[in-house]
Design a protein around this motif. Sequence first.
Motif, PDB file in Angstrom:
ATOM      1  N   TYR A  76      28.853 -46.032 -28.509  1.00 33.13           N
ATOM      2  CA  TYR A  76      30.081 -45.658 -27.810  1.00 33.13           C
ATOM      3  C   TYR A  76      29.932 -44.341 -27.066  1.00 33.13           C
ATOM      4  N   TYR A  77      29.407 -43.310 -27.726  1.00 34.91           N
ATOM      5  CA  TYR A  77      29.318 -41.998 -27.103  1.00 34.91           C
ATOM      6  C   TYR A  77      28.294 -41.963 -25.973  1.00 34.91           C
ATOM      7  N   CYS A 116      33.486 -47.117 -33.121  1.00 32.65           N
ATOM      8  CA  CYS A 116      32.092 -47.079 -32.658  1.00 32.65           C
ATOM      9  C   CYS A 116      31.333 -48.340 -33.056  1.00 32.65           C
ATOM     10  N   LEU A 117      31.556 -48.817 -34.274  1.00 32.82           N
ATOM     11  CA  LEU A 117      30.882 -50.050 -34.703  1.00 32.82           C
ATOM     12  C   LEU A 117      31.363 -51.253 -33.893  1.00 32.82           C
ATOM     13  N   SER A 118      32.666 -51.309 -33.619  1.00 31.20           N
ATOM     14  CA  SER A 118      33.174 -52.433 -32.830  1.00 31.20           C
ATOM     15  C   SER A 118      32.621 -52.386 -31.410  1.00 31.20           C
ATOM     16  N   PHE A 119      32.469 -51.187 -30.868  1.00 32.29           N
ATOM     17  CA  PHE A 119      31.900 -51.046 -29.525  1.00 32.29           C
ATOM     18  C   PHE A 119      30.440 -51.497 -29.515  1.00 32.29           C
ATOM     19  N   PHE A 120      29.663 -51.049 -30.511  1.00 36.55           N
ATOM     20  CA  PHE A 120      28.256 -51.444 -30.582  1.00 36.55           C
ATOM     21  C   PHE A 120      28.140 -52.948 -30.787  1.00 36.55           C
ATOM     22  N   SER A 179      29.498 -43.042 -18.420  1.00 35.99           N
ATOM     23  CA  SER A 179      30.672 -43.311 -17.584  1.00 35.99           C
ATOM     24  C   SER A 179      31.208 -42.022 -16.963  1.00 35.99           C
ATOM     25  N   SER A 180      31.183 -40.945 -17.720  1.00 38.43           N
ATOM     26  CA  SER A 180      31.671 -39.655 -17.214  1.00 38.43           C
ATOM     27  C   SER A 180      30.794 -39.153 -16.084  1.00 38.43           C
ATOM     28  N   VAL A 181      29.478 -39.301 -16.215  1.00 45.18           N
ATOM     29  CA  VAL A 181      28.549 -38.867 -15.178  1.00 45.18           C
ATOM     30  C   VAL A 181      28.715 -39.738 -13.948  1.00 45.18           C
ATOM     31  N   TYR A 218      23.510 -46.313 -33.328  1.00 44.09           N
ATOM     32  CA  TYR A 218      24.741 -47.110 -33.427  1.00 44.09           C
ATOM     33  C   TYR A 218      25.953 -46.443 -32.790  1.00 44.09           C
ATOM     34  N   LEU A 219      26.034 -45.114 -32.870  1.00 45.05           N
ATOM     35  CA  LEU A 219      27.211 -44.420 -32.352  1.00 45.05           C
ATOM     36  C   LEU A 219      26.982 -43.799 -30.983  1.00 45.05           C
TER      37      LEU A 219
END
Length: 128
Positions: free
Chosen positions: A116-117, A105-109, A123-125, A88-89
Amino acid sequence: MTKAELFVRSILGPARCDIRPLAAAIEVTAEFLQAHSVGTDDLLVTKDVYPPVARRLGKSTGAVSKCVERLSKLCWETLQLRGAVEHYLGAPLTSISGYREVLICLSFFWQYGCGYYAWVSRSSVAAL
């Protein structure tokens, strides 16, 4: 029952408590982050999330705040017990900095269907 309520029920199961404040907070957080194109660091839940949820549910901001924080804690504990934090996170976290982080994190999922992470690290990569 809204999609966000079903999402919260998928984590908590048949909870006896009123999950509507957390479900509405998840919806408002997702809308705010998408519509206003702000970063998660700029989101102030006490200013940006709780007042609209309180208006929507006809409750006080303090009552919404207390309920969302209590239910976020319950979600975090349930995810830990089920071994579902990483799903989930998006990362195998053992602790959180606050229940605001769980809400984000919940809203993103709920909105995108991924942690989210995990999304942030991809995205960073990709930016490199």
